[in-house]
Every structure is written in structure tokens, then in C-alpha cells.
Design an enzyme around this catalytic site. Structure first.
Site, mmCIF file in Angstrom:
data_model
loop_
_atom_site.group_PDB
_atom_site.id
_atom_site.type_symbol
_atom_site.label_atom_id
_atom_site.label_comp_id
_atom_site.label_asym_id
_atom_site.label_seq_id
_atom_site.Cartn_x
_atom_site.Cartn_y
_atom_site.Cartn_z
ATOM 1 N N GLU A 1 0.823 -1.204 0.000
ATOM 2 C CA GLU A 1 0.000 0.000 0.000
ATOM 3 C C GLU A 1 0.861 1.260 0.000
ATOM 4 O O GLU A 1 0.588 2.221 -0.728
ATOM 5 C CB GLU A 1 -0.920 0.041 1.233
ATOM 6 N N CYS B 1 -0.328 1.326 7.310
ATOM 7 C CA CYS B 1 -0.858 1.593 5.973
ATOM 8 C C CYS B 1 -2.189 2.323 6.044
ATOM 9 O O CYS B 1 -2.440 3.247 5.270
ATOM 10 C CB CYS B 1 -0.986 0.289 5.195
#
Length: 160
Positions: free
Chosen positions: A56, A87
Site C-alpha cells: 500500500e 498503511c
């Protein structure tokens, strides 16, 4: 879940396979803006010697450079595993509108499994969340990877 979600998640799964081929935990991510891929990434923590090099984060970094801005309003992030708290925090700071993930993460998931960061009411931005898109395929890949790692074996090649 739409056909579009499935199609983009399949591409994220291909990125996860690339990570697996490098000996990384098989997670892939693609960030879309207005229907086009703006950023893509896969786990590269070992290769990059960087604990923040999650799929991510790598996709967000690429998308931010492409957009010329760290804020990505109106975007959608497809990721093969539920984002962790690091993330999820970055996703919220980037103002990603929607997060679509495949497999849930009962140990570190921050989209509802363990924590709820992505749409926490105390934050100034909340993401729409869709989980379970191609979850079985992602989960199967992750389980096989860790099973082989515990045995000290290289992961099997995937046929898809």
C-alpha cells in the site's frame, strides 16, 4: 463487489505474485484515480531493507509522485490483504476515498479485523471500505507462502 473491482483485484494479485517471487510476503496494491492506475506496488521490505515498504505504501508513493500531490481524493486502493495500522494511517492521510481489499487480517488488520482506522469517526477523513473481493485466492496464496516458509522451502509458483 463489481466486475471492475474483481478485475483490478486480479491485477493486485499479480503484483502479490511478483512479491512472492522475490521471497516477500505476497501482497499487492493498485491505486486508481478516475478509472486509471496511478500507482502500484507490492511488498518489498526485504529487498528495500525498509519496514515501511508495504504494498500500500509503495502504491501511495508512486501515485503521489504521478499526481504531484500526497493527497489523492476520489481515488480507490485495491489491496490483496486488509491494511495494517501503518498503511491505514497513510491511506487516511492521503485522503483515499475507497479501499477494496481481498483477505482479512485477523492479526493486524486495521479495516475492522483488529482496529478500525479507515473509517474511524474521530479522524478528519473516512474511507469507504469493501472487503472480501477475491479473498479466497489471496488467502490461499498467503497461507501457502507461510506454510512453505515454516518448512524452509521456497514458495510454489502460482498458475494464475
Amino acid at each position: 463487489m463489481t466486475d471492475t473491482d474483481t478485475s483490478w483485484m486480479e491485477q493486485a494479485l499479480r503484483l502479490a505474485e511478483r512479491a512472492e517471487g522475490l521471497g516477500e510476503v505476497p501482497v499487492g496494491a493498485i491505486l486508481l484515480d478516475k478509472g486509471r492506475a496511478l500507482g502500484a506496488g507490492f511488498n518489498s521490505m526485504i529487498r528495500d531493507r525498509d519496514p515501511s515498504a508495504h504494498a500500500e505504501i509503495n502504491a501511495l508513493r508512486m501515485a503521489g509522485r504521478a499526481a504531484g500531490n500526497y493527497r489523492l481524493p476520489g481515488s480507490t486502493l485495491y489491496v490483496t490483504l486488509e491494511p495494517c495500522s501503518m498503511c491505514a494511517g497513510a491511506i487516511v492521510l492521503a485522503r483515499v476515498e475507497r479501499v477494496v481489499f481481498a483477505a482479512s487480517d485477523p492479526r493486524t488488520g486495521a479495516a475492522g479485523s483488529v482496529f478500525q482506522i479507515l473509517d474511524h469517526p474521530g479522524l478528519n477523513h473516512r474511507c469507504l471500505i469493501e472487503g472480501g473481493v477475491l479473498a479466497e485466492r489471496s488467502s490461499k496464496m498467503l497461507k501457502a507462502f507461510f506454510r512453505h516458509r515454516r518448512k524452509g522451502e521456497a514458495p510454489e509458483e502460482t498458475s494464475e
